[in-house]
Design an enzyme around this catalytic site. Sequence first.
Site, PDB file in Angstrom:
ATOM      1  N   ASP A  43       0.835  -1.201   0.000  1.00 31.48           N
ATOM      2  CA  ASP A  43       0.000   0.000   0.000  1.00 31.48           C
ATOM      3  C   ASP A  43       0.873   1.255   0.000  1.00 31.48           C
ATOM      4  OD1 ASP A  43      -2.613   1.486   0.503  1.00 31.48           O
ATOM      5  OD2 ASP A  43      -1.493   2.017   2.298  1.00 31.48           O
ATOM      6  N   GLU A  65      -2.108  -5.422  -3.498  1.00 33.84           N
ATOM      7  CA  GLU A  65      -1.127  -4.686  -2.699  1.00 33.84           C
ATOM      8  C   GLU A  65      -0.090  -5.629  -2.101  1.00 33.84           C
ATOM      9  OE1 GLU A  65      -3.502  -0.698  -1.260  1.00 33.84           O
ATOM     10  OE2 GLU A  65      -3.635  -2.487   0.008  1.00 33.84           O
TER      11      GLU A  65
END
Length: 237
Positions: free
Chosen positions: A47, A122
Amino acid sequence: MSSRQPLLDALGVELPDELLSLALTHRSYAYEHGGLPTNERLEFLGDAVLGLTITDALYHRHPDRTEGDLAKLRASVVNTQALADVARKLCDGGLGAHLLLGRGEANTGGADKSSILADGMESLLGAIYLQHGIDTAREVILRLFGALLDAAPTLGAGLDWKTSLQELTAARGMGAPSYLVTSTGPDHDKEFTAVVVVADTEYGTGVGRSKKEAEQKAAAATWKALDVLDSAAQTSA
């Protein structure tokens, strides 16, 4: 050829089996198999890498944009739906075909849930960063998210299309949008369809595994439809 090789080919990198397996391990699978490590730490890392890469790209592409504008552009690229869409197109069958899910999650359509796909995407980016460093991770991200970056100025606040649509209709004096939602299928495998109504007129339609996903897709379709109408009106004026 490994059954995961098409996934690696789509990413354009090689990853050790152990690291790739970790990136694909959802907590539901880990729980059912005695508490294995999950992909959540890699997700946390990915992320951050994704956010930095997209922010840097937008900063240099749009030197005249304000901080607020850049934040909106980033929100249109870095959000659950956008990540899930990239994951679905990643390879034949999408990322969902390679995720390790618990039986309960798998039986309720977990392999196509936007939140799970986004988290898995992610996690893979985090794994790529760990194995190959920031330069390679950046190259992968810019390739996979390039189309979204190009379209960012026209996408609206993709982080929350419903809010973006409400702001648009309010600005045009059209009133607040409403959503007509129907569902089909058994309880464990429902499919939801949402239709947006603005000023007594039906616009966009969205289909999803949850009511929220269907409404967001319908709002996105409506936002884009209204934007096209506005552009056409300006052209003919």
